[in-house]
Design an enzyme around this catalytic site. Structure first.
Site, mmCIF file in Angstrom:
data_model
loop_
_atom_site.group_PDB
_atom_site.id
_atom_site.type_symbol
_atom_site.label_atom_id
_atom_site.label_comp_id
_atom_site.label_asym_id
_atom_site.label_seq_id
_atom_site.Cartn_x
_atom_site.Cartn_y
_atom_site.Cartn_z
ATOM 1 N N GLN A 151 0.836 -1.205 0.000
ATOM 2 C CA GLN A 151 0.000 0.000 0.000
ATOM 3 C C GLN A 151 0.869 1.252 0.000
ATOM 4 O OE1 GLN A 151 -2.260 -1.049 3.510
ATOM 5 N NE2 GLN A 151 -0.372 -1.679 4.528
ATOM 6 N N HIS A 208 -7.413 3.102 20.570
ATOM 7 C CA HIS A 208 -6.668 1.929 21.045
ATOM 8 C C HIS A 208 -7.130 1.482 22.431
ATOM 9 C CE1 HIS A 208 -3.597 3.237 17.889
ATOM 10 N NE2 HIS A 208 -4.131 2.102 17.479
ATOM 11 N N ASP A 260 0.858 -0.012 13.617
ATOM 12 C CA ASP A 260 1.441 1.133 14.329
ATOM 13 C C ASP A 260 1.819 0.795 15.768
ATOM 14 O OD1 ASP A 260 -1.002 1.784 16.040
ATOM 15 O OD2 ASP A 260 -1.849 1.981 14.033
ATOM 16 N N GLU A 289 0.457 -8.883 11.162
ATOM 17 C CA GLU A 289 0.403 -7.648 10.363
ATOM 18 C C GLU A 289 0.915 -7.980 8.965
ATOM 19 O OE1 GLU A 289 -0.411 -4.193 10.420
ATOM 20 O OE2 GLU A 289 0.487 -4.277 8.417
ATOM 21 N N ASP A 292 -0.913 -12.366 6.128
ATOM 22 C CA ASP A 292 -2.302 -11.937 5.968
ATOM 23 C C ASP A 292 -3.145 -12.547 7.087
ATOM 24 O OD1 ASP A 292 -4.801 -11.148 5.066
ATOM 25 O OD2 ASP A 292 -4.346 -11.561 2.962
ATOM 26 N N ASP A 343 -7.630 -4.839 14.205
ATOM 27 C CA ASP A 343 -7.297 -3.415 14.072
ATOM 28 C C ASP A 343 -6.947 -3.179 12.607
ATOM 29 O OD1 ASP A 343 -6.544 -0.821 14.362
ATOM 30 O OD2 ASP A 343 -4.701 -1.247 15.469
ATOM 31 N N ASP A 361 -9.913 0.160 6.475
ATOM 32 C CA ASP A 361 -11.295 0.047 6.004
ATOM 33 C C ASP A 361 -11.403 -1.107 5.007
ATOM 34 O OD1 ASP A 361 -12.868 2.578 7.022
ATOM 35 O OD2 ASP A 361 -10.796 3.150 6.661
HETATM 36 N N1 AG3 Z 1 -7.341 1.357 12.140
HETATM 37 C C1 AG3 Z 1 -7.717 2.383 11.241
HETATM 38 C C2 AG3 Z 1 -9.158 2.637 11.054
HETATM 39 C C3 AG3 Z 1 -9.412 3.578 9.943
HETATM 40 C C4 AG3 Z 1 -10.822 3.940 9.861
HETATM 41 N N2 AG3 Z 1 -11.054 4.959 8.965
HETATM 42 C C5 AG3 Z 1 -12.273 5.547 8.886
HETATM 43 N N3 AG3 Z 1 -13.308 4.773 8.735
HETATM 44 N N4 AG3 Z 1 -12.382 6.818 9.015
HETATM 45 C C6 AG3 Z 1 -5.971 1.025 12.110
HETATM 46 C C7 AG3 Z 1 -5.044 2.054 12.676
HETATM 47 C C8 AG3 Z 1 -5.057 2.182 14.137
HETATM 48 N N5 AG3 Z 1 -4.172 1.296 14.793
#
Ligand code: AG3
Length: 282
Positions: A31, A62, A86, A106, A138, A156, A159
Site C-alpha cells: 500500500q 486503542h 502502528d 500484520e 495476511d 485493528d 477500512d
Molecule cells: N485502524 C484504522 C481505522 C481507519 C478507519 N477509517 C475511517 N473509517 N475513518 C488502524 C489504525 C489504528 N491502529
C-alpha cells in the site's frame, strides 16, 4: 508552500490536514504509506490516502479496542491482534498483567518499521516486549490455518478497501470462530457508522450466524471524521457483554492501568447505540 493532506475515503466529503513536514512517504509492497507532521494532531499516518492514526487522538481508539473486551473477559491470557502495525493496540493489550502472550499478525512489515521510527510513542517499546510475538502475514490466512486458540481476538484493520477488505468477510469471521477459545471475545474496527452506514448492517449479517452474541459499541475518534466509530463484538458467551459496573470497576482498579479515555462506566455506555443503527441491524 502550503501542502494539505486530503483524505480520500468518502466520495464527496473530506477532511484535510495541513502538512508541516512529510517524514516518510513510499509505496510499500502492499500500500501507499505516508507519515507526516501535522499541526494540532501531531504526527499522522495514512495508508492509501486514508487516515489510520494520529498522535493526538489514538488513545481513544486503542484504549476502547483493547480494554473493552479485555476487561469484559477478565482473564485473557492469550490475545491475537490482526493488523495494528502502528503498535498502539499492542501497547494497550500488554498493559494487562493477565496477558501472557499477544500474537500480532500484520501484513506489512514496512508499516511496523516506519511507525517504530516515526511514531515511537504508539508502540512505546511493545515490539520489544517478551510477551509479544509478531507474524508478518495476511490475517485471513492466519485464522484459517492457526492451531492455537485465543481468549480475545482484536481486528485493528484498515477500512474494507484494499488489503483490509478480506478482514470483513464471512470466511475471515469463520476463521475467528475457530481460533477463539470457549468464552472468547472478538472485537473489530467497524467504520464510522454515519459515513459508512452499510458496515454495521453487513458485519451484523455476517457475524450473527456464527456467534450467539453479536453487538456493536462505539466511541468518537475525531480523526475518523463523521461521528461515532463502531467496533464489532462477537462471542459465544453472552455474559461477557453484560458484566456489571462493580465487576468492571474491580477489574480496572486491580489492573493498575491508567487510561485517558476508557473507564468502566464508559465501557457500559458504549454499547448503547442510536436508533438509526439499531434499526439498521434489526
Ligand atoms: N485502524 C484504522 C481505522 C481507519 C478507519 N477509517 C475511517 N473509517 N475513518 C488502524 C489504525 C489504528 N491502529
Amino acid at each position: 508552500m502550503s501542502e494539505w493532506f486530503n483524505e480520500t475515503l468518502h466520495g464527496d466529503y473530506h477532511q484535510g490536514f495541513h502538512i508541516r513536514e512529510v517524514l516518510f512517504e513510499s509505496k510499500t509492497e502492499h500500500q501507499h504509506l505516508i507519515i507526516f507532521e501535522s499541526g494540532s494532531f501531531g504526527r499522522v499516518m495514512a495508508l492509501d490516502g486514508i487516515i489510520q492514526t494520529t498522535e493526538r487522538d489514538e488513545f481513544i481508539y486503542h484504549e476502547m479496542l483493547a480494554h473493552t473486551p479485555l476487561f469484559a473477559h477478565g482473564n485473557a491470557k492469550n490475545v491475537l491482534i490482526i493488523g495494528g502495525g502502528d503498535g498502539g493496540l499492542l501497547r494497550e493489550v500488554l498493559k494487562h498483567p493477565e496477558v501472557e502472550s499477544a500474537v500480532q499478525v500484520e501484513i506489512d512489515q514496512a508499516v511496523i518499521d516506519m511507525c517504530v521510527k516515526y511514531l515511537p510513542n504508539h508502540s512505546a517499546g511493545a515490539y520489544e516486549n517478551s510477551r509479544a510475538e509478531i507474524v508478518i502475514g495476511d490475517g485471513i490466512d492466519f485464522v484459517k490455518q492457526c492451531d492455537r486458540q485465543f481468549d480475545v481476538i482484536l481486528s485493528d484493520s484498515t477500512d474494507p478497501i484494499g488489503p483490509g477488505e478480506v478482514l470483513f468477510t464471512s470466511p475471515f469471521y469463520e476463521g475467528i470462530k475457530r481460533c477463539l477459545k470457549p468464552g472468547g471475545i472478538f472485537a473489530a474496527q467497524n467504520g464510522v457508522a454515519f459515513m459508512q452506514p452499510d458496515e454495521v448492517s453487513t458485519s451484523h449479517q455476517r457475524l450473527s450466524p456464527l456467534f450467539s452474541d453479536t453487538a456493536f459499541y462505539a466511541a468518537a475518534v475525531p480523526s475518523y471524521v463523521g461521528g461515532i466509530m463502531t467496533f464489532a463484538w462477537a462471542s459465544n458467551e453472552p455474559s461477557a457483554r453484560s458484566q456489571d459496573l462493580n465487576t468492571l470497576q474491580a477489574r480496572f482498579a486491580a489492573s493498575g492501568i491508567k487510561t485517558r479515555y476508557y473507564n468502566p462506566a464508559l465501557h457500559i455506555g458504549a454499547f448503547a447505540l442510536p436508533q438509526y443503527l439499531l434499526e439498521s441491524i434489526n
